[in-house]
Design a protein around this motif. Structure first.
Motif, mmCIF file in Angstrom:
data_model
loop_
_atom_site.group_PDB
_atom_site.id
_atom_site.type_symbol
_atom_site.label_atom_id
_atom_site.label_comp_id
_atom_site.label_asym_id
_atom_site.label_seq_id
_atom_site.Cartn_x
_atom_site.Cartn_y
_atom_site.Cartn_z
ATOM 1 N N LEU A 14 0.802 -1.224 0.000
ATOM 2 C CA LEU A 14 0.000 0.000 0.000
ATOM 3 C C LEU A 14 0.833 1.271 0.000
ATOM 4 N N GLY A 15 2.049 1.195 0.516
ATOM 5 C CA GLY A 15 2.863 2.395 0.622
ATOM 6 C C GLY A 15 2.736 3.036 1.994
ATOM 7 N N ALA A 16 2.854 4.353 2.033
ATOM 8 C CA ALA A 16 2.932 5.084 3.299
ATOM 9 C C ALA A 16 1.645 5.041 4.101
ATOM 10 N N VAL A 17 0.516 4.687 3.475
ATOM 11 C CA VAL A 17 -0.757 4.725 4.188
ATOM 12 C C VAL A 17 -0.782 3.751 5.358
ATOM 13 N N ALA A 18 0.046 2.702 5.311
ATOM 14 C CA ALA A 18 0.052 1.695 6.373
ATOM 15 C C ALA A 18 1.237 1.824 7.319
ATOM 16 N N ASP A 19 2.080 2.846 7.145
ATOM 17 C CA ASP A 19 3.281 2.970 7.974
ATOM 18 C C ASP A 19 2.957 3.220 9.434
ATOM 19 N N SER A 20 1.862 3.924 9.714
ATOM 20 C CA SER A 20 1.533 4.276 11.097
ATOM 21 C C SER A 20 1.128 3.066 11.930
ATOM 22 N N LEU A 21 0.781 1.962 11.293
ATOM 23 C CA LEU A 21 0.326 0.788 12.032
ATOM 24 C C LEU A 21 1.458 0.113 12.790
ATOM 25 N N ALA A 22 2.686 0.254 12.306
ATOM 26 C CA ALA A 22 3.813 -0.450 12.915
ATOM 27 C C ALA A 22 4.106 0.041 14.329
ATOM 28 N N VAL A 23 3.767 1.294 14.635
ATOM 29 C CA VAL A 23 4.071 1.855 15.951
ATOM 30 C C VAL A 23 2.896 1.731 16.909
ATOM 31 N N ALA A 24 1.805 1.111 16.487
ATOM 32 C CA ALA A 24 0.641 0.954 17.358
ATOM 33 C C ALA A 24 0.926 -0.094 18.428
ATOM 34 N N ASP A 25 0.231 0.035 19.567
ATOM 35 C CA ASP A 25 0.413 -0.933 20.653
ATOM 36 C C ASP A 25 0.012 -2.334 20.213
ATOM 37 N N SER A 26 -1.078 -2.424 19.466
ATOM 38 C CA SER A 26 -1.535 -3.703 18.916
ATOM 39 C C SER A 26 -1.776 -3.510 17.425
ATOM 40 N N PRO A 27 -0.767 -3.770 16.595
ATOM 41 C CA PRO A 27 -0.902 -3.494 15.158
ATOM 42 C C PRO A 27 -2.077 -4.213 14.504
ATOM 43 N N ALA A 28 -2.356 -5.453 14.921
ATOM 44 C CA ALA A 28 -3.454 -6.197 14.301
ATOM 45 C C ALA A 28 -4.801 -5.551 14.604
ATOM 46 N N VAL A 29 -5.000 -5.139 15.857
ATOM 47 C CA VAL A 29 -6.252 -4.475 16.229
ATOM 48 C C VAL A 29 -6.356 -3.121 15.535
ATOM 49 N N ALA A 30 -5.245 -2.409 15.470
ATOM 50 C CA ALA A 30 -5.251 -1.119 14.774
ATOM 51 C C ALA A 30 -5.568 -1.294 13.295
ATOM 52 N N LEU A 31 -5.030 -2.340 12.701
ATOM 53 C CA LEU A 31 -5.296 -2.613 11.291
ATOM 54 C C LEU A 31 -6.758 -2.972 11.063
ATOM 55 N N LEU A 32 -7.352 -3.676 12.016
ATOM 56 C CA LEU A 32 -8.755 -4.072 11.882
ATOM 57 C C LEU A 32 -9.678 -2.864 11.880
ATOM 58 N N HIS A 33 -9.338 -1.839 12.657
ATOM 59 C CA HIS A 33 -10.245 -0.702 12.829
ATOM 60 C C HIS A 33 -9.759 0.574 12.143
ATOM 61 N N ASP A 34 -8.647 0.527 11.443
ATOM 62 C CA ASP A 34 -8.140 1.715 10.757
ATOM 63 C C ASP A 34 -8.969 1.967 9.496
#
Length: 321
Positions: A14-34
């Motif tokens: 996807l590019g830069a749109v998904a870069d912020s997920l790596a620093v989330a406390d729970s990347p999988a949960v953040a990805l589910l609700h982003d």
């Protein structure tokens, strides 16, 4: 595949749109609700060249689901309405969709292993026998009562490819898996399913004047922006009506979702009557009636001013404590 690896792989797609997920406390949960990442993935899945064998996004969905990480599998299931919707809409034109089929087969294989060569069924009560809570007019039969077992989903056979005769079954099982996890799905995913459902079941035909009419010549309700002549057997209809029923009746559903879900139920009913399938007509009509019923509002008890449960009495009790 770990959660970090999945996020990094998605960033490459996807590019830069998904870069912020790596620093989330729970990347999988953040990805589910982003919502931003979800919208980007949905847009790419709907693209004109999506679903091919070399589609990197489909490959990411396949690899992510195969990781057997429950949180990552929920992320893949979130996009199942879009995958199934686009796939069914294009499969009728016999387009090569190996990418979509690989994802669907991964979900189907997962369910095949999970069910362990057993059908999904439930036991229905025998109304000919007296209830254990009431006295029957006639004495109960001495012989053991025969149980009525309803099969919701037959035993799954392993498939390595998607054939046209098995397409509905494979997609239907993927939707059954989605329904089993629907309480964890965000509202955008449920809304996408209802919108695709409107397109799947629509059977409008163009008349010589350019207007759309139904098969019986009557003016139908307004059709969606695009309509597809998608075969809709019971293998697809049953999970679809269950998913739409959840969207319509779940207390957590928004008013927007309930409105779209109710329209989807109406279209399912029209499609069932068009195809003259009694089982589907009964299911859709029953859900329509449930959707029209008023909510079960529980009346609040009337509490007098001198009651020990009045607001003033409760405040005094709290102060003494």
């Amino acid at each position: 595949m770990s959660t970090v690896d999945a996020v990094q792989s998605l960033s490459q797609v996807l590019g830069a749109v998904a870069d912020s997920l790596a620093v989330a406390d729970s990347p999988a949960v953040a990805l589910l609700h982003d919502e931003a990442v979800g919208a980007e993935i949905s847009t790419r899945l709907r693209g004109p060249n999506s679903g091919a064998g070399d589609d990197n996004l489909c490959r990411w969905l396949y690899d992510t689901f195969q990781s057997n990480d429950p949180d990552l599998q929920l992320v893949v299931l979130k996009f199942m309405p879009t995958v199934a919707g686009v796939y069914l809409s294009r499969a009728v034109s016999r387009q090569p969709l190996a990418g979509f089929e690989a994802v669907l087969l991964a979900l189907y294989a997962y369910e095949t292993v999970t069910r362990g060569n057993e059908a999904e069924s439930l036991t229905l009560p025998d109304l000919s026998n007296p209830s254990v809570y009431h006295e029957g007019k006639a004495s109960p039969k001495k012989s053991a009562a025969e149980l009525t077992v309803a099969v919701l989903s037959p035993v799954l056979e392993p498939y390595g490819t998607v054939r046209s005769t098995k397409r509905a079954r494979i997609v239907g099982v993927a939707l059954e898996l989605y329904y089993n996890k629907i309480s964890s799905m965000p509202a955008s995913s449920k809304l996408a399913f209802c919108e695709f459902c409107l397109a799947w079941v629509w059977q409008g035909q163009k008349t010589c004047e350019g207007k759309e009419e139904s098969g019986d010549g009557k003016e139908p309700e307004p059709a969606p922006a695009r309509s597809y002549n998608v075969p809709f057997p019971w293998e697809l209809f049953q999970p679809a009506i269950r998913i739409v029923g959840h969207c319509l009746l779940a207390p957590s559903s928004s008013e927007e979702l309930k409105a779209v879900a109710y329209t989807a139920v109406e279209r399912l009913y029209l499609r069932a009557t068009h195809d003259m399938k009694p089982q589907e007509i009964l299911a859709a009509r029953s859900l329509l009636r449930l959707g029209k019923m008023p909510g079960d509002d529980i009346a609040e008890p009337t509490i007098t001013a001198n009651s020990e449960y009045s607001e003033e009495a409760l405040k005094k009790t709290a102060q003494l404590a």
